[in-house]
Design a protein around this motif. Sequence first.
Motif, mmCIF file in Angstrom:
data_model
loop_
_atom_site.group_PDB
_atom_site.id
_atom_site.type_symbol
_atom_site.label_atom_id
_atom_site.label_comp_id
_atom_site.label_asym_id
_atom_site.label_seq_id
_atom_site.Cartn_x
_atom_site.Cartn_y
_atom_site.Cartn_z
ATOM 1 N N UNK A 177 0.884 -1.176 0.000
ATOM 2 C CA UNK A 177 0.000 0.000 0.000
ATOM 3 C C UNK A 177 0.914 1.216 0.000
ATOM 4 N N UNK A 178 1.106 1.761 -1.196
ATOM 5 C CA UNK A 178 2.165 2.748 -1.430
ATOM 6 C C UNK A 178 1.638 4.162 -1.173
ATOM 7 N N UNK A 179 1.623 4.563 0.102
ATOM 8 C CA UNK A 179 1.077 5.874 0.457
ATOM 9 C C UNK A 179 2.089 6.993 0.270
ATOM 10 N N UNK A 180 1.595 8.237 0.322
ATOM 11 C CA UNK A 180 2.475 9.387 0.114
ATOM 12 C C UNK A 180 3.366 9.637 1.324
ATOM 13 N N UNK A 181 2.968 9.094 2.495
ATOM 14 C CA UNK A 181 3.747 9.324 3.713
ATOM 15 C C UNK A 181 4.436 8.041 4.148
#
Length: 396
Positions: free
Chosen positions: A7-11
């Motif tokens: 789950x490649x989140x921005x943070x």
Amino acid sequence: MATLVLDNGAYSAKIGFSQEKVRVIPNCQFRSKTSRLKTFTANQLDEIKDPSGLFYILPFQRGYLVNWDVQRKVWDHLFGKEMFKVDFADTSVIITEPYFNFSSIQESMNEILFEEYQFQSVLRTNAGSLSAHHFFSSRPSELCCLLVDGGFSFTHIIPYCRSKKMKEGIRRVNVGGKLLTNHLKEIISYRQLHVMDETHVINQVKEDVCYVSQQFFKDMEISQMKGEENTVVRDYVLPDFSSIKKGFCKPREEMVFSGKYKTGEQILRLANERFAVPEMLFHPSDIGIQEMGIPEAIVHSIQSLPEEMHAHFFQNIVLTGGNLLFPGFRERLEAELRALAPAHLPVSVLQPDNPICYPWEGGKLLAHSPDYDEIVVTREDFEENGHFICEEKFDI
């Protein structure tokens, strides 16, 4: 065949094989003031001796993946021998991307995953779709759910019906964790101590002391009282990175209300900042962002959908993402929605135990589902048909 869920989140990136546990890792690179030349990637953050004045190099800007050089370095580190030791030829990957992602970004991602890393197969989806899969798996009797995903750059509101997202009901509020941290930095810098370079430290302060007020104006009055009567004020001990590695809140009984501390730690005194910062989720107009707050956006989203579904959506509002973890957020949202929703419809807001990893857990369930092989794109498919096959198979 192993399946890697990312789950490649921005943070932060939530990553792990579907048989194992999830790990939450910062999805960025850092430079520190002390060692200017060396760049630290992802979880090497722990190796930095003095994280004051930490400089972030983020792959995402305004919620979209634009800096591929940084993202590649982070992925190299995550997939490499220090971390997950991925055997690409025998691994399928489930990877998330933002809603309404640009096709140029999607194509770059296809190429990097298939041609550079050479994964056996890929499933590219939205984090919300994984959360919805998780929700419907745990509650098979429900038909609809409304996800509120509070991330680093935005807060998205996404209605799902039978695991399909209803695009016409998606709403985006441009308030995310980054904005709250930056706003807190500005307030503290203006009122007491210059902390504009201390993103890392102030982010920690935000997570430790901020909460959502149930009665904003009443708390505002309390926060202006003197001495013991002020139940809102907290003293936060800032880290000096030699004896105090991590900042913390002073216990109420140790607080000195008049005069200075004898101990010589650096103290931030926080009163109305504690609840005024998360208040922006409900009233972005307070700081000049002319948009709806989350409760209005939810009602706006539901009203754009067929009327017979409204009751189902109001009853199944699910909170995911790290920016909605403020104490009191769920209760306040439920109260505000109750006031806005039609009187005959029951309102219920659910917050899962670990909202940050909720989509990842959904991806884990999806990886073990029997029809998983039918929804992925294999490397052979991609080599034969190119980007077209991805556009056709992935519901984005």
